[in-house]
Design a protein around this motif. Structure first.
Motif, PDB file in Angstrom:
ATOM      1  N   CYS A  77      26.877  44.136  48.821  1.00  0.00           N
ATOM      2  CA  CYS A  77      27.362  45.301  49.571  1.00  0.00           C
ATOM      3  C   CYS A  77      26.904  45.244  51.030  1.00  0.00           C
ATOM      4  CB  CYS A  77      26.876  46.588  48.919  1.00  0.00           C
ATOM      5  SG  CYS A  77      27.637  46.974  47.339  1.00  0.00           S
ATOM      6  N   ASN A  78      25.682  44.796  51.267  1.00  0.00           N
ATOM      7  CA  ASN A  78      25.193  44.689  52.641  1.00  0.00           C
ATOM      8  C   ASN A  78      26.015  43.678  53.441  1.00  0.00           C
ATOM      9  OD1 ASN A  78      23.060  46.564  52.844  1.00  0.00           O
ATOM     10  ND2 ASN A  78      21.679  45.191  51.733  1.00  0.00           N
ATOM     11  N   ARG A  79      26.342  42.550  52.824  1.00  0.00           N
ATOM     12  CA  ARG A  79      27.122  41.528  53.537  1.00  0.00           C
ATOM     13  C   ARG A  79      28.567  41.988  53.756  1.00  0.00           C
ATOM     14  NH1 ARG A  79      23.814  38.417  50.105  1.00  0.00           N
ATOM     15  NH2 ARG A  79      25.371  38.467  48.444  1.00  0.00           N
ATOM     16  N   SER A  80      29.149  42.643  52.771  1.00  0.00           N
ATOM     17  CA  SER A  80      30.543  43.079  52.902  1.00  0.00           C
ATOM     18  C   SER A  80      30.693  44.247  53.863  1.00  0.00           C
ATOM     19  CB  SER A  80      31.106  43.462  51.524  1.00  0.00           C
ATOM     20  OG  SER A  80      31.046  42.383  50.631  1.00  0.00           O
ATOM     21  N   ASP A  82      33.638  35.576  37.180  1.00  0.00           N
ATOM     22  CA  ASP A  82      32.901  36.645  37.862  1.00  0.00           C
ATOM     23  C   ASP A  82      33.826  37.850  37.948  1.00  0.00           C
ATOM     24  OD1 ASP A  82      30.737  34.958  38.219  1.00  0.00           O
ATOM     25  OD2 ASP A  82      31.423  34.272  40.186  1.00  0.00           O
ATOM     26  N   PRO A  83      33.747  38.756  36.961  1.00  0.00           N
ATOM     27  CA  PRO A  83      34.759  39.828  36.855  1.00  0.00           C
ATOM     28  C   PRO A  83      34.818  40.770  38.054  1.00  0.00           C
ATOM     29  CG  PRO A  83      33.452  39.652  34.849  1.00  0.00           C
ATOM     30  CD  PRO A  83      32.763  38.821  35.889  1.00  0.00           C
ATOM     31  N   LEU A  84      33.744  40.907  38.817  1.00  0.00           N
ATOM     32  CA  LEU A  84      33.708  41.888  39.902  1.00  0.00           C
ATOM     33  C   LEU A  84      33.877  41.197  41.245  1.00  0.00           C
ATOM     34  CD1 LEU A  84      33.172  44.668  41.159  1.00  0.00           C
ATOM     35  CD2 LEU A  84      30.717  44.212  40.938  1.00  0.00           C
ATOM     36  N   SER A  85      34.786  41.717  42.047  1.00  0.00           N
ATOM     37  CA  SER A  85      34.959  41.234  43.418  1.00  0.00           C
ATOM     38  C   SER A  85      34.885  42.412  44.374  1.00  0.00           C
ATOM     39  CB  SER A  85      36.299  40.510  43.588  1.00  0.00           C
ATOM     40  OG  SER A  85      37.377  41.411  43.386  1.00  0.00           O
ATOM     41  N   LEU A  86      34.158  42.216  45.467  1.00  0.00           N
ATOM     42  CA  LEU A  86      34.026  43.218  46.527  1.00  0.00           C
ATOM     43  C   LEU A  86      34.858  42.761  47.715  1.00  0.00           C
ATOM     44  CD1 LEU A  86      30.167  43.879  46.431  1.00  0.00           C
ATOM     45  CD2 LEU A  86      31.960  44.890  45.023  1.00  0.00           C
ATOM     46  N   TYR A  94      38.364  40.595  57.551  1.00  0.00           N
ATOM     47  CA  TYR A  94      38.514  40.544  56.093  1.00  0.00           C
ATOM     48  C   TYR A  94      37.280  39.866  55.504  1.00  0.00           C
ATOM     49  CZ  TYR A  94      40.310  39.206  51.499  1.00  0.00           C
ATOM     50  OH  TYR A  94      40.484  39.030  50.138  1.00  0.00           O
ATOM     51  N   ALA A  95      36.832  40.365  54.353  1.00  0.00           N
ATOM     52  CA  ALA A  95      35.697  39.763  53.656  1.00  0.00           C
ATOM     53  C   ALA A  95      35.876  39.995  52.159  1.00  0.00           C
ATOM     54  CB  ALA A  95      34.387  40.361  54.133  1.00  0.00           C
TER      55      ALA A  95
END
Length: 405
Positions: free
Chosen positions: A320-323, A344-348, A358-359
């Motif tokens: 979350c900090n990087r995104s 990896d089911p979760l993507s931010l 975009y990230a």
């Protein structure tokens, strides 16, 4: 000094000596000298009796003054909120400080040759004690005739003014036994509660209730809740308690958390207007607002979740900090996407079209639901995750528009 031996005896001695001097020398100089010697002895004795002495460890007094200084308000017109009260007994020196919401009292081990109570501003005394080793023994001598506190230690001394009275100094609130409900927590539990709910409290003049933490004791257990209107935390204890409910203001939550006491028990007594926290070493009394009504937070927790994800807290905080670096600073929104078919089911994901940034980052987790998307505020999410006392929390979702737990 009013009521002293000199005030009663000195006029008679002066009248007698004046008569001897005018008596043609029948008595002579020796008699007059003896009379004035007696007067001198009375003056010295009265000056000594006008002083009270206290011997105390510099480190103990310094620690108490540091805590008391956090409460004092130097901007108020009420002098009581700028002074500390010192009450001496033969074996203790009790220090009291307060402001409009909080009263703090701590007894300190000391040696005193009399009982008295005085008032002073602690700033100068605290600065003087800061430079002394903690084990230094300090003698405090209160001189009523000059209204000066004279401090002495092994290789130096200092002095500062004090007051003998403070008419506006409030007395300690009463807690009648038939109107008081008392519950007990460990000091470590109360410290954890204050640390958890403090980040969720907010100063808002239009919504004063979010400036308070809810303490709710019931026979089934106890709940401690804090909310800033956008996020909420509930800390539960399953131990049975005496029914009681009150709202503790943010300054009291901060002060209790800064005490740093983690040993012993805390008796929490409430009478509707005040709450008293009795530690093994000190007492804190807080004013509470009985007119405010806390929202029914249990309605949110009654929602049935359809998807649950388990993840590593530190991994999510780092992602979350990087995104969030690429998100709009005004809202700090991050898109969460769950796909059970991926490794990896979760993507931010952050996609700011206005700034053309975009990230995206994939995070390993355990997910047991269907495909799901939700948008969360990164700052709120990081604050919530940091306050959770576990490294492997779970997150439950009901729908894209419902709160996440």
């Amino acid at each position: 000094r009013s009521g002293s031996s000199c005030e009663r005896i000195l006029p008679a001695y002066l009248e007698k000596s004046a008569g001897l001097v005018s008596d043609g020398g029948n008595w002579g100089f020796p008699a007059v000298f003896l009379l004035f010697s007696r007067i001198f002895v009375l003056l010295v004795n009265d000056m000594i009796m006008s002083m009270e002495n206290v011997n105390i460890n510099a480190g103990i007094l310094r620690s108490a003054l540091q805590i008391a200084s956090r409460l004092l308000d130097h901007r108020t017109i009420n002098p009581a909120f700028q002074l500390v009260e010192l009450v001496a007994n033969p074996s203790t020196l009790t220090l009291t400080a307060m402001n409009e919401l909080i009263r703090f009292t701590i007894p300190l081990e000391a040696e005193s040759d009399s009982s008295f109570s005085y008032y002073l501003k602690p700033a100068v005394l605290l600065n003087a004690l800061k430079e002394l080793p903690s084990e230094t023994l300090v003698q405090l001598r209160f001189d009523e005739s000059t209204k000066l506190l004279k401090g002495r230690y092994s290789n130096g001394s200092f002095q500062l003014p004090f007051s003998t009275t403070c008419p506006s100094y409030p007395r300690e609130p009463a807690f009648p036994e038939n109107e008081t409900v008392t519950n007990t927590l460990s000091s470590d539990q109360l410290q954890a509660i204050c640390s958890l709910v403090k980040p969720y409290l907010k100063v808002d003049e239009l919504r004063p209730v979010i400036h308070h933490a809810l303490f709710h004791f019931t026979a089934e257990g106890s709940e401690f809740v804090g909310s800033d209107g956008a996020s909420l935390i509930r800390y539960k204890l399953n131990a049975s308690a005496q029914p009681a409910r009150f709202l503790l203001p943010l300054p009291a939550v901060v002060f209790l958390g800064q005490l740093g006491i983690r040993t012993g028990q805390v008796d929490i007594s409430s009478n509707g207007e005040y709450v008293r926290f009795t530690y093994d070493s000190c007492v804190v009394i807080c004013r509470v607002n009985s007119k405010l009504r806390f929202p029914d937070y249990n309605k949110m927790f009654a929602l049935q979740s359809t998807s649950t994800v388990y993840f590593d807290r530190n991994t999510i905080i780092g992602a979350c900090n990087r995104s969030s670096v690429f998100s709009d600073p005004l809202d700090s929104l991050i898109h969460w996407s769950f796909d059970p078919g991926c490794s990896d089911p979760l993507s931010l994901r952050v996609n700011d079209l206005d700034r053309s940034v975009y990230a995206e980052e994939h995070v390993p987790c355990d997910y047991d639901g269907d495909r799901f998307k939700v948008i969360l505020n990164a700052n709120m999410l990081i604050r919530c995750l940091r306050s959770i006392p576990t490294d492997t929390p779970s997150c439950r979702f009901t729908s894209e528009c419902s709160p996440a737990f």
